[in-house]
Write an enzyme that holds these catalytic residues in place. Structure first.
Site, PDB file in Angstrom:
ATOM      1  N   CYS A   1      28.949  40.430 140.167  1.00 33.19           N
ATOM      2  CA  CYS A   1      28.709  39.334 138.650  1.00 33.19           C
ATOM      3  C   CYS A   1      27.042  38.914 139.039  1.00 33.19           C
ATOM      4  O   CYS A   1      26.864  38.417 140.091  1.00 33.19           O
ATOM      5  CB  CYS A   1      29.635  38.103 138.873  1.00 33.19           C
ATOM      6  SG  CYS A   1      29.333  37.021 137.601  1.00 33.19           S
TER       7      CYS A   1
ATOM      8  N   CYS B   1      24.531  38.458 130.847  1.00 31.89           N
ATOM      9  CA  CYS B   1      25.538  39.512 131.457  1.00 31.89           C
ATOM     10  C   CYS B   1      24.752  40.078 132.486  1.00 31.89           C
ATOM     11  O   CYS B   1      24.046  41.405 132.158  1.00 31.89           O
ATOM     12  CB  CYS B   1      26.480  40.103 130.792  1.00 31.89           C
ATOM     13  SG  CYS B   1      27.728  40.930 131.610  1.00 31.89           S
TER      14      CYS B   1
END
Ligand code: PYC
Length: 310
Positions: A86, A236
């Site tokens: 992530c 993201c």
């Protein structure tokens, strides 16, 4: 009780677990991640979901690394389970460690289920993450969604699997959020239905839609639907890495040029790349801010101790 620090990275929340999570035993980060999934998925859900969190939240569980060249191990998980890597979460972790006085050297490295990543934070608080090797797996894959719409996109790895498609007939604006979520969810369902996978049959669990930035080229404005059907408020990080790998594959960006990726909120990551063995080694950068810290309480008779069911 679980101690945490909450932050957001360019709008997307990260809940860094600092203590209180049950022991995951010995083994590689991947093995411990599997163990966590098998034995503690309800606890994970209670940590990130309402009423203690919310559906967009990603938690970061810090662990001892197995690879002694790394400073920390970390497993990220969201409302439906663990993530490979992530990007926004790594930036959140770096900011949390820095605030606790736990970053002494110039850089800090993390062992993640997807591989090793390295990060640094500059004096102005900007955090750069050298992500795992990212690559374009397939170009121009066509899917027809349940409403009969055709989406053409690339399948790429950036630490998670992505289907990346240019948006047609919708604009990447907040007022279109409902339609963007529906469309991306339709694409996700069509990928599953047609058994369109990442390398080795991996599930493509992130869908990214984008349009070129008018100014600040090369770059895109983007919308990412995450595995639990929530949208990423940040641009993201793993999606930016996967997109950049596809742009390099298409000769749309040169080494040394800065790629800009903008979220629906208007927040931005910047990215550069170097050649890897199979694709590229992306470096993504952005900023993270703390928002709260405290203790999560899970009482035995709390009907929602595992979070609201989906
Ligand atoms: O920043 O890589 C990322 C990410 C994945 C899911 C949510 N954010």
């Amino acid at each position: 009780m679980i101690q945490y620090i909450d932050l957001h990275t360019e709008g997307e929340p990260t809940r860094v677990i600092t203590s209180g999570f049950p022991d995951l035993g010995a083994g590689s980060i991947r093995q411990r991640c599997e163990f966590m999934k098998k034995n503690f998925s309800e606890l994970c859900s209670g940590i990130v979901r309402e009423p203690r969190g919310h559906e967009a939240m990603v938690a970061a569980l810090l662990l001892e690394p197995v690879d002694q060249s790394c400073d920390h191990g970390v497993i990220f998980f969201n409302n439906v389970g663990p993530l490979g890597m992530c990007g926004h979460g790594t930036m959140g972790v770096v900011r949390a460690l820095k605030d606790q006085g736990l970053i002494n050297s110039e850089k800090v490295s993390f062992e993640t289920p997807a591989g090793i990543v390295e990060a640094r934070i500059d004096d102005g608080g900007r955090i750069s993450v050298v992500n795992v090797e990212s690559y374009c797996h397939r170009k121009d894959v066509e899917v027809i969604t349940s409403s009969g719409r055709k989406a053409v996109g690339d399948i790429a790895w950036g630490g998670n699997w992505f289907f990346i498609s240019e948006i047609k007939g919708l604009s990447l604006e907040m007022q279109e959020l409902g339609s963007l979520k529906d469309y991306a969810a339709e694409i996700r369902a069509a990928l599953d239905l047609n058994e369109i996978c990442g390398e080795g049959g991996a599930c493509i669990d992130h869908v990214e839609l984008h349009e070129n930035l008018e100014r600040d080229r090369p770059g895109v404005r983007s919308f990412t639907l995450c595995p639990g059907m929530e949208w990423d408020r940040s641009p993201c990080g793993t999606g930016t890495s996967a997109t950049l790998a596809c742009m390099v594959e298409r000769n749309e960006i040169n080494e040394g040029e800065v790629w800009t990726q903008e979220s629906l909120l208007g927040s931005r990551f910047e990215a550069t790349w170097e050649s890897g063995s199979k694709g590229i080694i992306p470096t993504i950068s952005g900023r993270a801010w703390p928002s709260s810290k405290g203790e999560l309480i899970f009482e035995e008779d709390d009907p929602f101790r595992n979070g609201f069911p989906s």
